[in-house]
Design a protein around this motif. Structure first.
Motif, PDB file in Angstrom:
ATOM      1  N   ALA A  33      24.542   2.206 -18.195  1.00  0.00           N
ATOM      2  CA  ALA A  33      23.811   2.876 -17.401  1.00  0.00           C
ATOM      3  C   ALA A  33      22.640   2.472 -16.183  1.00  0.00           C
ATOM      4  O   ALA A  33      22.558   3.921 -15.676  1.00  0.00           O
ATOM      5  N   ASP A  34      22.877   1.745 -15.751  1.00  0.00           N
ATOM      6  CA  ASP A  34      22.677   0.715 -14.651  1.00  0.00           C
ATOM      7  C   ASP A  34      23.322   1.256 -13.027  1.00  0.00           C
ATOM      8  O   ASP A  34      22.963   0.187 -12.732  1.00  0.00           O
ATOM      9  N   ARG A  35      24.233   1.493 -13.616  1.00  0.00           N
ATOM     10  CA  ARG A  35      25.891   1.448 -12.655  1.00  0.00           C
ATOM     11  C   ARG A  35      25.258   1.949 -11.290  1.00  0.00           C
ATOM     12  O   ARG A  35      25.508   1.395 -10.227  1.00  0.00           O
ATOM     13  N   PRO A  36      24.611   3.126 -10.558  1.00  0.00           N
ATOM     14  CA  PRO A  36      24.431   3.648 -10.280  1.00  0.00           C
ATOM     15  C   PRO A  36      22.875   2.790  -8.907  1.00  0.00           C
ATOM     16  O   PRO A  36      23.697   2.304  -7.828  1.00  0.00           O
ATOM     17  N   LEU A  37      22.458   2.276  -9.901  1.00  0.00           N
ATOM     18  CA  LEU A  37      21.399   0.932  -9.119  1.00  0.00           C
ATOM     19  C   LEU A  37      22.365   0.471  -8.310  1.00  0.00           C
ATOM     20  O   LEU A  37      21.909  -0.492  -7.176  1.00  0.00           O
ATOM     21  N   TRP A  38      22.891  -0.844  -9.634  1.00  0.00           N
ATOM     22  CA  TRP A  38      23.178  -1.438  -8.945  1.00  0.00           C
ATOM     23  C   TRP A  38      24.315  -1.263  -8.161  1.00  0.00           C
ATOM     24  O   TRP A  38      24.163  -2.364  -7.161  1.00  0.00           O
ATOM     25  N   GLU A  39      25.315  -0.126  -7.732  1.00  0.00           N
ATOM     26  CA  GLU A  39      26.358  -0.120  -7.413  1.00  0.00           C
ATOM     27  C   GLU A  39      25.130   0.038  -5.261  1.00  0.00           C
ATOM     28  O   GLU A  39      26.228   0.122  -4.384  1.00  0.00           O
ATOM     29  N   LEU A  40      24.285   0.243  -5.946  1.00  0.00           N
ATOM     30  CA  LEU A  40      23.135   0.693  -4.756  1.00  0.00           C
ATOM     31  C   LEU A  40      22.963  -0.854  -3.383  1.00  0.00           C
ATOM     32  O   LEU A  40      23.318  -1.364  -2.962  1.00  0.00           O
ATOM     33  N   THR A  41      23.111  -1.482  -4.616  1.00  0.00           N
ATOM     34  CA  THR A  41      23.156  -3.098  -3.903  1.00  0.00           C
ATOM     35  C   THR A  41      24.895  -4.168  -3.982  1.00  0.00           C
ATOM     36  O   THR A  41      24.632  -4.386  -3.023  1.00  0.00           O
ATOM     37  N   HIS A  42      25.247  -3.431  -4.846  1.00  0.00           N
ATOM     38  CA  HIS A  42      26.746  -4.322  -4.764  1.00  0.00           C
ATOM     39  C   HIS A  42      28.443  -3.446  -4.617  1.00  0.00           C
ATOM     40  O   HIS A  42      28.858  -3.248  -5.676  1.00  0.00           O
ATOM     41  N   PRO A  43      27.601  -2.857  -4.016  1.00  0.00           N
ATOM     42  CA  PRO A  43      28.506  -1.160  -3.575  1.00  0.00           C
ATOM     43  C   PRO A  43      30.579  -1.808  -4.188  1.00  0.00           C
ATOM     44  O   PRO A  43      31.123  -1.740  -4.661  1.00  0.00           O
ATOM     45  N   GLY A  60       9.497 -19.955 -12.924  1.00  0.00           N
ATOM     46  CA  GLY A  60       9.610 -20.039 -11.510  1.00  0.00           C
ATOM     47  C   GLY A  60       9.110 -18.781 -10.766  1.00  0.00           C
ATOM     48  O   GLY A  60       9.717 -17.791 -12.071  1.00  0.00           O
ATOM     49  N   VAL A  61       9.443 -18.743  -9.732  1.00  0.00           N
ATOM     50  CA  VAL A  61       8.844 -17.826  -9.664  1.00  0.00           C
ATOM     51  C   VAL A  61       9.855 -17.862  -7.964  1.00  0.00           C
ATOM     52  O   VAL A  61       9.511 -18.637  -6.964  1.00  0.00           O
ATOM     53  N   VAL A  62       9.946 -16.837  -7.494  1.00  0.00           N
ATOM     54  CA  VAL A  62      10.168 -16.552  -6.308  1.00  0.00           C
ATOM     55  C   VAL A  62      10.298 -15.435  -5.427  1.00  0.00           C
ATOM     56  O   VAL A  62      10.348 -13.983  -6.003  1.00  0.00           O
ATOM     57  N   GLY A  63      10.196 -15.381  -4.473  1.00  0.00           N
ATOM     58  CA  GLY A  63       9.112 -14.043  -3.147  1.00  0.00           C
ATOM     59  C   GLY A  63      10.898 -13.494  -2.283  1.00  0.00           C
ATOM     60  O   GLY A  63      11.571 -14.091  -2.196  1.00  0.00           O
ATOM     61  N   GLY A  64      10.423 -12.417  -2.281  1.00  0.00           N
ATOM     62  CA  GLY A  64      11.377 -11.511  -1.334  1.00  0.00           C
ATOM     63  C   GLY A  64      10.916 -10.506  -1.609  1.00  0.00           C
ATOM     64  O   GLY A  64      10.004 -10.095  -0.699  1.00  0.00           O
ATOM     65  N   THR A  65      11.875  -8.903  -1.294  1.00  0.00           N
ATOM     66  CA  THR A  65      11.890  -7.806  -1.383  1.00  0.00           C
ATOM     67  C   THR A  65      12.327  -6.664  -2.113  1.00  0.00           C
ATOM     68  O   THR A  65      13.060  -7.300  -2.836  1.00  0.00           O
ATOM     69  N   PHE A  66      12.340  -5.983  -3.002  1.00  0.00           N
ATOM     70  CA  PHE A  66      12.668  -4.950  -3.602  1.00  0.00           C
ATOM     71  C   PHE A  66      12.882  -3.390  -2.350  1.00  0.00           C
ATOM     72  O   PHE A  66      11.970  -3.207  -2.037  1.00  0.00           O
ATOM     73  N   SER A  67      13.037  -2.889  -2.635  1.00  0.00           N
ATOM     74  CA  SER A  67      13.878  -1.446  -1.606  1.00  0.00           C
ATOM     75  C   SER A  67      14.256  -0.625  -2.574  1.00  0.00           C
ATOM     76  O   SER A  67      15.195  -0.995  -3.821  1.00  0.00           O
ATOM     77  N   ALA A  96      19.029  -3.273 -12.573  1.00  0.00           N
ATOM     78  CA  ALA A  96      19.248  -2.898 -11.725  1.00  0.00           C
ATOM     79  C   ALA A  96      18.975  -3.173 -10.383  1.00  0.00           C
ATOM     80  O   ALA A  96      19.627  -2.367  -9.382  1.00  0.00           O
ATOM     81  N   HIS A  97      17.603  -3.340 -10.471  1.00  0.00           N
ATOM     82  CA  HIS A  97      16.651  -2.855  -8.805  1.00  0.00           C
ATOM     83  C   HIS A  97      17.132  -3.801  -8.530  1.00  0.00           C
ATOM     84  O   HIS A  97      17.512  -4.739  -9.361  1.00  0.00           O
ATOM     85  N   ASP A  98      17.086  -4.192  -6.083  1.00  0.00           N
ATOM     86  CA  ASP A  98      17.954  -4.718  -6.154  1.00  0.00           C
ATOM     87  C   ASP A  98      17.246  -6.348  -6.151  1.00  0.00           C
ATOM     88  O   ASP A  98      17.754  -7.197  -6.023  1.00  0.00           O
ATOM     89  N   ASP A  99      15.993  -6.604  -6.519  1.00  0.00           N
ATOM     90  CA  ASP A  99      15.115  -7.678  -6.607  1.00  0.00           C
ATOM     91  C   ASP A  99      15.452  -8.059  -8.488  1.00  0.00           C
ATOM     92  O   ASP A  99      15.018  -9.506  -7.880  1.00  0.00           O
ATOM     93  N   HIS A 100      16.696  -7.680  -8.644  1.00  0.00           N
ATOM     94  CA  HIS A 100      16.354  -8.516  -9.637  1.00  0.00           C
ATOM     95  C   HIS A 100      18.211  -8.965  -9.882  1.00  0.00           C
ATOM     96  O   HIS A 100      18.525  -9.640 -10.472  1.00  0.00           O
ATOM     97  N   VAL A 101      18.744  -7.707  -9.288  1.00  0.00           N
ATOM     98  CA  VAL A 101      20.308  -8.724  -9.564  1.00  0.00           C
ATOM     99  C   VAL A 101      21.003  -8.959  -7.868  1.00  0.00           C
ATOM    100  O   VAL A 101      21.609  -9.255  -7.993  1.00  0.00           O
TER     101      VAL A 101
END
Length: 206
Positions: free
Chosen positions: A92-102, A11-18, A68-73
């Protein structure tokens, strides 16, 4: 070899990446691998209901994050809450994950060579840093495909112009982990159209 019962659904879904103070509109692919009773979901972009529309009533055995970029998690914890499925991510993606889900975490670490079994087939984890430190791909040889997240697209490697990315590393990852797969392997990407390993090898090597 026993034939896999699993199939790939999309499927395809739209949103944002920050990231890095900028926000962009994006369309993300939703990938689900399974049979009529169970499946795994690859990434959790933007909207839980859109993901569940692809998964249907099946038991979701895992939410596997390619990075863990926000548009993927972004909706991974909400999808976990709705389904009870564990979230899998390379640490190794903990820093990116924590930007979205602290205030939330994932359930199980992924490592290179891990095997995720579903519906009679196996997804093998390939650690492919570069787009993100913990970026992974999932190779499904029984299905003749690899899910590359944002590591490899139709037309070349994923973007490396932002924090936690490295252009030399992503090219090395692609050569070592993806270009060693059979050339006819179908590449299911995080955004946009499918391609093949052969097609992308020719582009990168020309």
């Amino acid at each position: 070899m026993q034939q896999a019962r699993a199939r790939v659904e999309h499927g395809v879904v739209g949103g944002t990446f920050s990231l890095d103070g900028q926000t962009f509109d994006v369309d993300n692919n939703i990938w689900v691998v399974g049979d009529d009773t169970e499946c795994v979901v690859i990434d959790a972009p933007h909207d839980v209901d859109a993901i569940l529309a692809v998964a249907g009533q099946r038991r979701i055995r895992a939410i596997v994050c390619t990075h863990a970029h926000d548009d993927h998690v972004r909706v991974a914890p909400a999808l976990r809450e709705r389904t009870g499925a564990p979230i899998l991510l390379h640490p190794a993606d903990r820093p990116l994950w924590e930007l979205t889900h602290p205030a939330a975490t994932w359930d199980r670490d992924l490592a290179d060579g891990d095997r995720i079994e579903v519906a009679g087939t196996t997804l093998t984890v390939l650690h492919t840093p570069g787009h993100a430190p913990g970026a992974i791909c999932l190779h499904a040889p029984d299905l003749g495909c690899v899910f590359t997240g944002d590591t490899l697209f139709q037309g070349g490697p994923g973007a490396t112009g932002r924090s936690y990315s490295d252009a030399d590393v992503i090219v090395a990852s692609i050569r070592a982990k993806l270009f060693t797969l059979p050339g006819e392997t179908v590449v299911h990407t995080g955004h946009g159209d499918d391609t093949t390993i052969d097609a992308e090898r020719r582009l990168l090597d020309r």
